[in-house]
Design a protein around this motif. Structure first.
Motif, PDB file in Angstrom:
ATOM      1  N   LEU A 192      -0.733 -30.298 -29.816  1.00 34.95           N
ATOM      2  CA  LEU A 192       0.645 -29.803 -29.965  1.00 34.95           C
ATOM      3  C   LEU A 192       0.631 -28.303 -30.268  1.00 34.95           C
ATOM      4  O   LEU A 192       1.460 -27.549 -29.756  1.00 34.95           O
ATOM      5  CB  LEU A 192       1.365 -30.588 -31.065  1.00 34.95           C
ATOM      6  N   ASP A 193      -0.366 -27.878 -31.054  1.00 32.67           N
ATOM      7  CA  ASP A 193      -0.485 -26.432 -31.333  1.00 32.67           C
ATOM      8  C   ASP A 193      -0.760 -25.658 -30.046  1.00 32.67           C
ATOM      9  O   ASP A 193      -0.170 -24.603 -29.796  1.00 32.67           O
ATOM     10  CB  ASP A 193      -1.631 -26.183 -32.337  1.00 32.67           C
ATOM     11  N   ILE A 194      -1.675 -26.186 -29.191  1.00 30.00           N
ATOM     12  CA  ILE A 194      -1.989 -25.517 -27.917  1.00 30.00           C
ATOM     13  C   ILE A 194      -0.704 -25.356 -27.094  1.00 30.00           C
ATOM     14  O   ILE A 194      -0.390 -24.274 -26.584  1.00 30.00           O
ATOM     15  CB  ILE A 194      -3.028 -26.338 -27.111  1.00 30.00           C
ATOM     16  N   ARG A 252       1.599 -22.754 -28.629  1.00 31.75           N
ATOM     17  CA  ARG A 252       1.087 -21.393 -28.420  1.00 31.75           C
ATOM     18  C   ARG A 252       1.287 -20.959 -26.962  1.00 31.75           C
ATOM     19  O   ARG A 252       1.434 -19.791 -26.674  1.00 31.75           O
ATOM     20  CB  ARG A 252      -0.403 -21.333 -28.780  1.00 31.75           C
ATOM     21  N   ARG A 253       1.356 -21.910 -26.056  1.00 32.09           N
ATOM     22  CA  ARG A 253       1.596 -21.583 -24.637  1.00 32.09           C
ATOM     23  C   ARG A 253       3.087 -21.668 -24.310  1.00 32.09           C
ATOM     24  O   ARG A 253       3.480 -21.859 -23.150  1.00 32.09           O
ATOM     25  CB  ARG A 253       0.769 -22.505 -23.757  1.00 32.09           C
ATOM     26  N   ASN A 254       3.914 -21.578 -25.388  1.00 32.56           N
ATOM     27  CA  ASN A 254       5.381 -21.510 -25.230  1.00 32.56           C
ATOM     28  C   ASN A 254       5.984 -22.695 -24.500  1.00 32.56           C
ATOM     29  O   ASN A 254       6.959 -22.563 -23.749  1.00 32.56           O
ATOM     30  CB  ASN A 254       5.793 -20.209 -24.526  1.00 32.56           C
ATOM     31  N   LYS A 255       5.413 -23.845 -24.718  1.00 30.72           N
ATOM     32  CA  LYS A 255       5.994 -25.054 -24.156  1.00 30.72           C
ATOM     33  C   LYS A 255       7.041 -25.585 -25.128  1.00 30.72           C
ATOM     34  O   LYS A 255       6.889 -25.451 -26.351  1.00 30.72           O
ATOM     35  CB  LYS A 255       4.918 -26.109 -23.920  1.00 30.72           C
ATOM     36  N   LYS A 256       8.111 -26.187 -24.584  1.00 36.14           N
ATOM     37  CA  LYS A 256       9.130 -26.827 -25.423  1.00 36.14           C
ATOM     38  C   LYS A 256       8.621 -28.229 -25.752  1.00 36.14           C
ATOM     39  O   LYS A 256       8.181 -28.955 -24.850  1.00 36.14           O
ATOM     40  CB  LYS A 256      10.446 -26.915 -24.634  1.00 36.14           C
ATOM     41  N   ILE A 268      -0.726 -28.612 -17.919  1.00 35.99           N
ATOM     42  CA  ILE A 268      -0.101 -27.729 -18.927  1.00 35.99           C
ATOM     43  C   ILE A 268       0.670 -26.613 -18.218  1.00 35.99           C
ATOM     44  O   ILE A 268       1.803 -26.278 -18.595  1.00 35.99           O
ATOM     45  CB  ILE A 268      -1.171 -27.166 -19.877  1.00 35.99           C
ATOM     46  N   ASN A 269       0.099 -26.094 -17.127  1.00 35.99           N
ATOM     47  CA  ASN A 269       0.779 -24.995 -16.413  1.00 35.99           C
ATOM     48  C   ASN A 269       2.019 -25.467 -15.658  1.00 35.99           C
ATOM     49  O   ASN A 269       3.001 -24.740 -15.540  1.00 35.99           O
ATOM     50  CB  ASN A 269      -0.202 -24.331 -15.439  1.00 35.99           C
ATOM     51  N   ASP A 270       1.973 -26.713 -15.181  1.00 35.78           N
ATOM     52  CA  ASP A 270       3.073 -27.191 -14.321  1.00 35.78           C
ATOM     53  C   ASP A 270       4.322 -27.610 -15.098  1.00 35.78           C
ATOM     54  O   ASP A 270       5.401 -27.750 -14.502  1.00 35.78           O
ATOM     55  CB  ASP A 270       2.597 -28.408 -13.500  1.00 35.78           C
TER      56      ASP A 270
END
Ligand SMILES: O=C(O)[C@H](O)[C@H](O)COP(=O)(O)O
Ligand SMILES: [Mg+2]
Length: 301
Positions: free
Chosen positions: A43-45, A48-52, A15-17
């Motif tokens: 998808l919500d996670i 919320r972590r500002n992923k596209k 998720i971070n990468d």
């Protein structure tokens, strides 16, 4: 060798990468109209972590707009400009790459979603859902006059396929000089909640065999689909991951695009195909049982 995700740290790291997550639909988010467990939470996670988040499907039976309705019905947050289908890619290919004149037409072997995307691109079409073509009556070639304005045949998943449509498509491709042969996608099978069915590739196969030539394919793994996404979504391929359930479409699409790839085992591909005695030559970077496995980052075991 694909690396199986198995620890909280591994899911967290992925998720971070990656800033942009491209998701296949059939076999990853849902099977037919059945939502796969954990999809909404994950998808919500990511949001919320500002992923596209971008959805890339080969299923040409629906347009992006009608997909938005399906996402809404299943309770999945999605926006039309995040949704890319092979029907849209085919329409863009015809209007922007082939630049078929507006006076010309396309003969459609396919369903309403494909017609909608052609219409939205200002492309005239015949066939498709036209009742005259959706018949089980025998096809009489002596009564058929090909429309000289047909400049392309486009073939997608069509659950109303019949000999009349195949015959007209075949006739256009052998009689109209330079008539383009296009397939939205060539998936051999289609995963539904009740099991596997023949895919779009099985719909265009009779034409390929009769003609002795292959169509141009606009869906995954072709670059046409990625070009459609790139035209609207800015992303860094090095920080983008493609999540899919099929090796020769989703994973190959990601690899062709220089993206990282994650295979989930909720659709077409089994783990045997990647770690068994005769593994596929198409190797994902990572694999996990289901997209829902990422919930571990918010509910450690
Ligand atoms: O036959 C088809 O069209 C495919 O099986 C199906 O549509 C695949 O859709 P995707 O997994 O790319 O969402
Ligand atoms: Mg799929």
């Amino acid at each position: 060798m694909s690396s199986r995700l198995a620890s909280l740290e591994a899911y967290e790291k992925l998720i971070n990468d990656y800033d942009t997550w491209l998701f296949d639909c059939d076999g990853v988010l849902w099977r037919g109209d059945h939502l796969i467990d954990g999809v909404i939470e994950v998808l919500d996670i990511l949001r919320r972590r500002n992923k596209k988040v971008v959805f890339v499907t080969n299923n040409a039976t629906k347009s992006r707009k009608s997909y938005k309705t399906k996402f809404d019905q299943l309770g999945i947050e999605a926006h039309v400009d995040e949704i890319y289908g092979s029907a849209y890619a085919a329409a863009v290919y015809i209007s922007s790459v082939l630049q078929i004149p507006k006076t010309k037409k396309v003969y459609v072997v396919g369903q309403g979603g494909l017609e909608e995307e052609l219409r939205d691109e200002g492309i005239q079409f015949i066939g498709g859902t036209d009742p005259a073509d959706n018949t089980i009556a025998p096809f009489d070639l002596s009564q058929f006059t090909p429309d000289p304005d047909v400049a392309a045949v486009v073939c997608g998943l069509d659950t109303q396929i019949n000999y009349t449509k195949l015959s007209k498509a075949f006739q256009y491709l052998i009689s109209n000089p330079g008539c383009h042969f296009i397939a939205t996608n060539e998936d051999s099978t289609y995963p539904t909640s009740a099991g596997l069915l023949p895919g779009a590739g099985a719909i265009s196969a009779p034409l390929r065999y009769a003609l002795g030539k292959s169509p141009v394919c606009t869906g995954k793994p072709s670059s046409t689909m990625l070009d459609c996404v790139k035209a609207k979504v800015h992303f860094d391929p090095k920080r983008t991951i493609m999540v899919g359930d099929r090796l020769n479409t989703d994973i190959l699409f990601g690899k062709n695009g220089g993206l990282t790839t994650l295979l989930v085992l909720t659709g077409i591909t089994t783990e045997e195909e990647i770690i068994g005695p005769n593994p596929s030559p198409i190797v994902p970077d990572f694999h996990t049982q289901a997209l829902g496995d990422f919930r571990i980052v918010e509910r450690p075991l």
